[in-house]
Design a protein around this motif. Structure first.
Motif, mmCIF file in Angstrom:
data_model
loop_
_atom_site.group_PDB
_atom_site.id
_atom_site.type_symbol
_atom_site.label_atom_id
_atom_site.label_comp_id
_atom_site.label_asym_id
_atom_site.label_seq_id
_atom_site.Cartn_x
_atom_site.Cartn_y
_atom_site.Cartn_z
ATOM 1 N N THR A 42 15.497 -52.284 12.263
ATOM 2 C CA THR A 42 16.229 -50.948 12.142
ATOM 3 C C THR A 42 15.459 -49.976 11.938
ATOM 4 O O THR A 42 15.785 -48.650 12.607
ATOM 5 N N THR A 43 14.263 -50.024 11.219
ATOM 6 C CA THR A 43 13.297 -48.845 11.257
ATOM 7 C C THR A 43 12.843 -48.150 12.466
ATOM 8 O O THR A 43 13.079 -47.068 12.820
ATOM 9 N N VAL A 44 12.376 -49.294 13.422
ATOM 10 C CA VAL A 44 12.320 -49.050 14.920
ATOM 11 C C VAL A 44 13.311 -48.570 15.565
ATOM 12 O O VAL A 44 13.093 -47.172 16.296
ATOM 13 N N LEU A 45 14.583 -49.151 15.502
ATOM 14 C CA LEU A 45 15.331 -48.444 16.262
ATOM 15 C C LEU A 45 16.185 -47.219 15.706
ATOM 16 O O LEU A 45 16.322 -46.298 16.721
ATOM 17 N N PHE A 46 16.208 -46.928 14.585
ATOM 18 C CA PHE A 46 16.674 -45.507 14.156
ATOM 19 C C PHE A 46 15.435 -44.634 14.273
ATOM 20 O O PHE A 46 15.950 -43.423 14.586
ATOM 21 N N GLY A 47 14.470 -45.046 14.270
ATOM 22 C CA GLY A 47 13.253 -43.841 14.526
ATOM 23 C C GLY A 47 13.306 -43.526 15.973
ATOM 24 O O GLY A 47 13.235 -42.330 16.278
ATOM 25 N N ILE A 48 13.671 -44.483 16.788
ATOM 26 C CA ILE A 48 13.554 -44.193 18.347
ATOM 27 C C ILE A 48 14.980 -43.181 18.668
ATOM 28 O O ILE A 48 14.613 -42.231 19.165
ATOM 29 N N VAL A 49 15.767 -43.689 18.144
ATOM 30 C CA VAL A 49 17.117 -42.836 18.435
ATOM 31 C C VAL A 49 17.258 -41.625 17.743
ATOM 32 O O VAL A 49 17.590 -40.676 18.273
ATOM 33 N N GLY A 50 16.769 -41.522 16.510
ATOM 34 C CA GLY A 50 16.762 -40.344 15.746
ATOM 35 C C GLY A 50 15.911 -39.266 16.264
ATOM 36 O O GLY A 50 16.261 -38.193 16.436
ATOM 37 N N MET A 51 14.862 -39.688 16.688
ATOM 38 C CA MET A 51 13.720 -38.712 17.071
ATOM 39 C C MET A 51 13.993 -38.300 18.721
ATOM 40 O O MET A 51 14.053 -37.266 19.212
ATOM 41 N N ALA A 52 14.764 -39.155 19.123
ATOM 42 C CA ALA A 52 15.226 -38.887 20.866
ATOM 43 C C ALA A 52 16.260 -37.918 20.710
ATOM 44 O O ALA A 52 16.203 -36.767 21.282
ATOM 45 N N ILE A 53 17.324 -37.962 19.528
ATOM 46 C CA ILE A 53 18.190 -37.003 19.473
ATOM 47 C C ILE A 53 17.597 -35.612 19.218
ATOM 48 O O ILE A 53 18.004 -34.739 19.342
ATOM 49 N N GLY A 54 16.735 -35.828 18.207
ATOM 50 C CA GLY A 54 15.939 -34.535 17.772
ATOM 51 C C GLY A 54 15.347 -33.957 19.150
ATOM 52 O O GLY A 54 15.368 -32.578 18.945
ATOM 53 N N THR A 55 14.779 -34.687 19.806
ATOM 54 C CA THR A 55 14.346 -34.036 21.155
ATOM 55 C C THR A 55 15.178 -33.368 21.803
ATOM 56 O O THR A 55 14.938 -32.159 22.590
ATOM 57 N N LEU A 56 16.209 -34.156 22.053
ATOM 58 C CA LEU A 56 17.246 -33.469 22.835
ATOM 59 C C LEU A 56 17.791 -32.061 22.105
ATOM 60 O O LEU A 56 17.897 -31.135 23.007
ATOM 61 N N ILE A 57 18.145 -31.963 20.944
ATOM 62 C CA ILE A 57 18.787 -30.734 20.424
ATOM 63 C C ILE A 57 17.574 -29.794 20.448
ATOM 64 O O ILE A 57 17.852 -28.635 20.491
ATOM 65 N N ALA A 58 16.190 -30.108 20.379
ATOM 66 C CA ALA A 58 15.042 -28.838 20.506
ATOM 67 C C ALA A 58 15.480 -28.436 21.947
ATOM 68 O O ALA A 58 15.064 -27.320 21.938
ATOM 69 N N PHE A 59 15.511 -29.333 22.804
ATOM 70 C CA PHE A 59 15.657 -28.727 24.345
ATOM 71 C C PHE A 59 16.986 -27.949 24.331
ATOM 72 O O PHE A 59 17.002 -26.742 25.057
ATOM 73 N N GLN A 60 18.093 -28.150 23.586
ATOM 74 C CA GLN A 60 19.292 -27.316 23.568
ATOM 75 C C GLN A 60 19.026 -26.021 23.297
ATOM 76 O O GLN A 60 19.677 -24.953 23.709
ATOM 77 N N MET A 61 17.979 -25.863 22.164
ATOM 78 C CA MET A 61 17.808 -24.225 21.554
ATOM 79 C C MET A 61 16.958 -23.382 22.723
ATOM 80 O O MET A 61 17.220 -22.392 22.772
ATOM 81 N N ALA A 62 16.624 -24.172 23.737
ATOM 82 C CA ALA A 62 15.555 -23.635 24.643
ATOM 83 C C ALA A 62 16.582 -23.363 25.948
ATOM 84 O O ALA A 62 16.590 -22.426 26.821
#
Length: 218
Positions: free
Chosen positions: A20-40
């Motif tokens: 679950t560490t790997v799973l939530f790490g990938i999903v959580g950071m992927a969402i973080g990347t998406l919302i970073a692009f949403q700001m731009a």
């Protein structure tokens, strides 16, 4: 265990949490990347209606990384390191083995419900403390199970010295418990005043006091 015998540690629960560490790490950071692009690129906010807006996804990102990735990592290390530094296997105590597995599955249930509620926009609006009171209760139960695992394993240890790593786990358990409990003191409006949905709540603190407690927490 007699001298010279090999102690077989049981890493079942540690492996669960590592996955679950790997799973939530990938999903959580992927969402973080998406919302970073949403700001731009603001148009990315409308990929899936209200469910893909920055305001819906950011709590999923922060909760996924903090309560998913980080906590899973901490617990994975506990169920690995705890056994080795205490010189005792989880398999030696059926009770602690059940507690460990219950800890994991109740945690997963809590995370699934948290994801659903955050996607639906059901939050307290407090940063890093968005979950409503029913989920807060589940979080507390998950935390208590970890405490039972910590002190239960310490109670049956062979190694009499409590190494510094164990004190860090104990401090984490007690410190975060205090932070979470005090910051998430809430009043269920439906049961107290007959207003709102049954899961809705408001902070027990008002105004500046609420802001100060939230600052202390986050």
């Amino acid at each position: 265990m007699h001298p010279g015998n090999v102690l077989n540690y049981d890493y079942t629960v540690a492996r669960y949490f590592m996955f679950t560490t790997v799973l939530f790490g990938i999903v959580g950071m992927a969402i973080g990347t998406l919302i970073a692009f949403q700001m731009a690129y603001p148009n990315l906010n409308y990929l899936a209606g209200e469910y893909a807006t920055f305001s819906r996804l950011r709590p999923l990102h922060t909760s996924g990384v903090i309560f998913g990735f980080m906590l899973s990592g901490i617990w994975a290390t506990w169920y690995y390191i705890g056994q080795r530094v205490l010189k005792v296997s989880m398999a030696e105590s059926r009770f602690l083995m059940v507690v460990g597995k219950l800890h994991f599955w109740l945690y997963m249930l809590t995370m699934v419900l948290a994801v659903i509620s955050l996607f639906m926009g059901v939050t307290t609006s407090k940063e890093y403390a968005e979950l409503e009171w029913p989920l807060d209760i589940l979080v507390v139960l998950v935390w208590v199970l970890w405490g039972v695992s910590i002190f239960g394993l310490i109670g049956i240890r062979r190694e009499k010295t409590l190494y510094i790593s164990l004190w860090y786990y104990i401090a984490t358990f007690l410190g975060i418990a205090m932070l979470y409990l005090f910051n998430n003191m809430e009043v269920p409006t439906y049961f107290v005043a007959g207003m709102g949905k049954w899961w809705h709540s408001v902070s027990m603190y008002a105004g500046t006091n609420d802001a100060l407690v939230q600052w202390w927490y986050g």
